[in-house]
Design a protein around this motif. Structure first.
Motif, PDB file in Angstrom:
ATOM      1  N   MET A  98       0.847  -1.194   0.000  1.00  0.00           N
ATOM      2  CA  MET A  98       0.000   0.000   0.000  1.00  0.00           C
ATOM      3  C   MET A  98       0.881   1.242   0.000  1.00  0.00           C
ATOM      4  O   MET A  98       1.799   1.355   0.803  1.00  0.00           O
ATOM      5  N   THR A  99       0.590   2.169  -0.900  1.00  0.00           N
ATOM      6  CA  THR A  99       1.397   3.375  -1.041  1.00  0.00           C
ATOM      7  C   THR A  99       0.821   4.512  -0.204  1.00  0.00           C
ATOM      8  O   THR A  99      -0.391   4.734  -0.195  1.00  0.00           O
ATOM      9  N   CYS A 100       1.677   5.214   0.489  1.00  0.00           N
ATOM     10  CA  CYS A 100       1.263   6.408   1.224  1.00  0.00           C
ATOM     11  C   CYS A 100       0.888   7.499   0.222  1.00  0.00           C
ATOM     12  O   CYS A 100       1.541   7.670  -0.805  1.00  0.00           O
ATOM     13  N   ARG A 101      -0.169   8.247   0.549  1.00  0.00           N
ATOM     14  CA  ARG A 101      -0.600   9.324  -0.351  1.00  0.00           C
ATOM     15  C   ARG A 101      -0.558  10.666   0.365  1.00  0.00           C
ATOM     16  O   ARG A 101      -0.777  10.755   1.577  1.00  0.00           O
ATOM     17  N   PHE A 102      -0.277  11.700  -0.396  1.00  0.00           N
ATOM     18  CA  PHE A 102      -0.212  13.076   0.101  1.00  0.00           C
ATOM     19  C   PHE A 102      -1.421  13.843  -0.411  1.00  0.00           C
ATOM     20  O   PHE A 102      -1.739  13.793  -1.607  1.00  0.00           O
ATOM     21  N   TYR A 103      -2.107  14.536   0.497  1.00  0.00           N
ATOM     22  CA  TYR A 103      -3.301  15.299   0.141  1.00  0.00           C
ATOM     23  C   TYR A 103      -3.140  16.762   0.529  1.00  0.00           C
ATOM     24  O   TYR A 103      -2.607  17.070   1.603  1.00  0.00           O
ATOM     25  N   ARG A 104      -3.630  17.633  -0.321  1.00  0.00           N
ATOM     26  CA  ARG A 104      -3.511  19.078  -0.112  1.00  0.00           C
ATOM     27  C   ARG A 104      -4.789  19.666   0.490  1.00  0.00           C
ATOM     28  O   ARG A 104      -5.836  19.024   0.534  1.00  0.00           O
ATOM     29  N   GLU A 105      -4.656  20.909   0.953  1.00  0.00           N
ATOM     30  CA  GLU A 105      -5.760  21.588   1.633  1.00  0.00           C
ATOM     31  C   GLU A 105      -7.049  21.586   0.817  1.00  0.00           C
ATOM     32  O   GLU A 105      -8.131  21.338   1.344  1.00  0.00           O
TER      33      GLU A 105
END
Length: 319
Positions: free
Chosen positions: A1-8
């Motif tokens: 499972m890949t870590c994901r980055f989310y923006r405001e």
């Protein structure tokens, strides 16, 4: 499972105040029954810079995580990290200014849900900034508000705030020139300021009023005065442990001999039926929130649940 980055902007797209209030309500309930653990904020300081860190484990959600943020003279940067507790895998890194505003405001609304004398159709609000906007939105989501009286020291800011929020919430927002007008005869008063000193006279509080004190989370700051603390019949914290380390409203009153920590109860215990948050309809109640990492973890986990249906959101990180 890949870590994901989310923006405001992605957080704002998927989370709303009504959802957040229910997530935060469950946070407090789980703290009260032992389904989660919260670790209060710690700070590392150097001239001109503070790094703030807090973390929590939510067994009931299967996740754990942290909130870290930096503050400088130019502003603050917020991030939340979410982990799967079974694998230890980091699931997401989330920009968390919007998330923090939502959960902070929701905590006050949840407190008022259990502690306020109903009905609530009016309130007084101190502050006209980002957090004050969230507080008013949360209370208007939770209660059938028709009118709010708003005070801040800057006349131009409070006028602009009233115009903006009345249009957004479709209720009457009255900018007032005297703090008295945001306290007298009102059932609910919310303080969401950056003030180091009390923002109103506790003698003005009506019988049965609930005060939600939000803004001060350093031991040398307090938004409510000793009179408010002394007049209160019930003293409720989002976390007694966290408030003992940060809530100047209580810390200073205790140092001056006007408050005894043994009289404080946690909102979690109130919700779990282990403590009384309001003695009777005429009781004045003081609810102090300094913010809990569990709220960030739970709301971040809810965001991930919603984002799972929108695979185009976020960015995969190489770990």
């Amino acid at each position: 499972m890949t870590c994901r980055f989310y923006r405001e902007q992605e957080v704002a797209m998927l989370l709303d105040m009504a959802t957040t209030i229910e997530v935060v309500d469950e946070c407090f309930r789980q703290l009260g029954i032992g389904g989660a653990e919260n670790v209060p904020r710690h700070r590392a300081r150097t001239p001109g810079f503070v790094l703030h860190g807090m973390h929590a484990a939510a067994e009931y959600l299967g996740t754990a995580g942290w909130k870290m943020y930096s503050t400088t003279r130019t502003g603050a940067k917020f991030h939340v990290g979410i982990y799967d507790i079974e694998s230890g895998q980091m699931l997401a890194l989330i920009e968390a200014d919007q998330l923090g505003q939502l959960r902070t405001a929701a905590a006050s609304a949840v407190g008022a849900r259990y502690l306020a004398k109903k009905p609530i159709t009016q309130l007084g609000l101190f502050g006209t900034g980002w957090q004050a906007e969230g507080q008013l939105t949360a209370m208007a989501t939770e209660f059938p508000l028709t009118q709010a009286f708003v005070y801040s020291r800057d006349e131009e800011k409070r006028q602009a705030f009233a115009e903006r929020m009345s249009e957004k919430l479709q209720i009457e927002i009255v900018p007032v020139h005297d703090p008295r007008e945001a306290v007298e005869d009102l059932p609910l008063i919310v303080t969401a300021t950056t003030s180091k000193h009390p923002v109103f006279d506790g003698n003005l509080l009506a019988e049965g009023a609930l005060v939600c004190a939000v803004g001060a989370n350093w031991t040398f700051k307090r938004e409510v005065d000793v009179v408010t603390v002394r007049r209160a019949d019930n003293w409720v914290c989002d976390s007694i442990e966290a408030c003992r380390g940060e809530a100047g409203d209580f810390v200073i009153a205790a140092e001056e001999g006007y408050f005894d920590w043994t009289t404080a109860v946690s909102l979690a215990d109130v919700i779990a039926g282990k403590a009384i948050g309001r003695n009777n309809q005429d009781s004045i109640v003081l609810f102090k929130t300094v913010g809990l990492a569990l709220q960030d973890v739970a709301l971040g986990t809810k965001f991930l649940e919603l984002a799972a249906n929108k695979p185009d959101l976020g960015m995969a990180l190489p770990f």
